[in-house]
Design an enzyme around this catalytic site. Structure first.
Site, PDB file in Angstrom:
ATOM      1  N   GLU A 139      -4.153   1.814  -7.374  1.00  0.00           N
ATOM      2  CA  GLU A 139      -4.488   2.942  -6.502  1.00  0.00           C
ATOM      3  C   GLU A 139      -3.562   4.109  -6.810  1.00  0.00           C
ATOM      4  OE1 GLU A 139      -6.741   1.985  -2.719  1.00  0.00           O
ATOM      5  OE2 GLU A 139      -4.625   1.853  -2.238  1.00  0.00           O
ATOM      6  N   HIS A 169       0.855  -1.198   0.000  1.00  0.00           N
ATOM      7  CA  HIS A 169       0.000   0.000   0.000  1.00  0.00           C
ATOM      8  C   HIS A 169       0.889   1.246   0.000  1.00  0.00           C
ATOM      9  CE1 HIS A 169      -2.852   3.065   1.241  1.00  0.00           C
ATOM     10  NE2 HIS A 169      -3.800   2.238   0.835  1.00  0.00           N
TER      11      HIS A 169
END
Ligand code: PGA
Length: 277
Positions: A183, A98
């Site tokens: 993302e 992430h």
């Protein structure tokens, strides 16, 4: 030829990344229970570590994921959690790479080691990739090259010097699977104030990711490509209003949701949208 393993696969996923929220067990328990009622979309909740085991044993009708993992199997690593511990706690998915973890120090090499540990243990990774900035170039050349390098670093790095992992059938609640989440960092709500990518932009990048994966999998990762199913999600300021725009695109296998996953009604709308496709 596009490799079978990198094609879009079936029903849509909704992954909730709670990050370091909410602050108490009671609030977290209420949030998890409110999601339980939604039923059959492929919902994966990723709460903070302290509640993960308890919730995964209660099940709540969803699948459970961790927000991070350490790459060693056991030993003197104070504060870390191994993939095997997660597996034995009923967890089936792990977010790897992430952007917020990358900012806290996870390099490409660390992301690759974590990916390897997750796959070797028989868990399903949710590998996050995404450019930091969006240029004005409509072809998204710089962005695509950045993402291609992240994919290559993660997957080739994970298998650089060793055998491919055994992918076991217990690997996930929905079959052996590798999830990629596109993302773009600039679209994550805590930075962008809620400005997401457009469904067109997300779909374009996801098509590219699938092609890039197909190329990687045709080479040294062929065996991984044969065994696992690949799904590619979009994440970044997804909410109840814009979710359908992303989920309605055939390229998009689901969404990864941060801020909106903490608001029960909002999240419910996203899951309802996922059920439509
Ligand atoms: P967001 O977060 O939905 O709040 O933009 C997504 C993420 O960081 O995973």
């Amino acid at each position: 030829m596009v490799f079978e393993g990198a094609k879009s696969a079936g029903r849509k996923f909704v992954v909730a990344n709670w990050k370091m929220n909410p602050q108490t067990y009671g609030q977290a328990d209420r949030l998890a229970r409110s999601v339980a009622a939604y039923g059959d979309a492929r919902v994966i909740l990723c709460p903070p570590f302290p509640w993960l085991t308890d919730f995964s044993h209660k099940r709540f009708g969803v699948a459970w994921g961790a927000q991070d993992v350490f790459y060693e199997n056991s030993g003197a690593y104070t504060g870390e959690v191994s993939a095997k511990m997660l597996l034995s706690s009923g967890v089936r998915y792990v977010i790897v790479g992430h952007s917020e973890r990358r900012e806290l120090g996870d390099t490409d090499a660390i992301v690759a080691k974590k990916l390897r540990a997750v796959l070797e243990t028989g868990l399903s990774p949710i590998v996050c990739v995404g450019e930091k900035q969006r240029t004005k170039d409509k072809e998204l050349r710089t962005e695509k090259e950045f993402v291609r390098k992240q994919l290559q670093a993660a997957f080739q790095g994970a298998f650089h010097n060793g055998a491919l992992p055994r992918l076991s059938t217990r690997q996930s609640d929905y079959g052996p699977r590798v999830i990629i989440a596109y993302e773009p960092v600039w679209a994550i709500s805590s930075r962008s104030g809620g400005r997401s990518d457009t469904p067109d932009g997300a779909a374009e990048m996801i098509r590219f990711i699938r092609d890039a994966l197909a190329k990687l999998l045709e080479g040294s990762l062929l065996r991984l490509g044969r065994r696992a199913k690949f799904s590619v999600l979009y994440g970044g300021s997804v909410d109840g209003n814009n979710a359908a725009g992303f989920l309605g695109r055939p390229e998009v296998d689901g969404v990864l949701v941060g801020g909106a996953s903490l608001k029960s009604k909002e999240f419910q709308k996203i899951v309802a949208a996922a059920r439509e496709y």
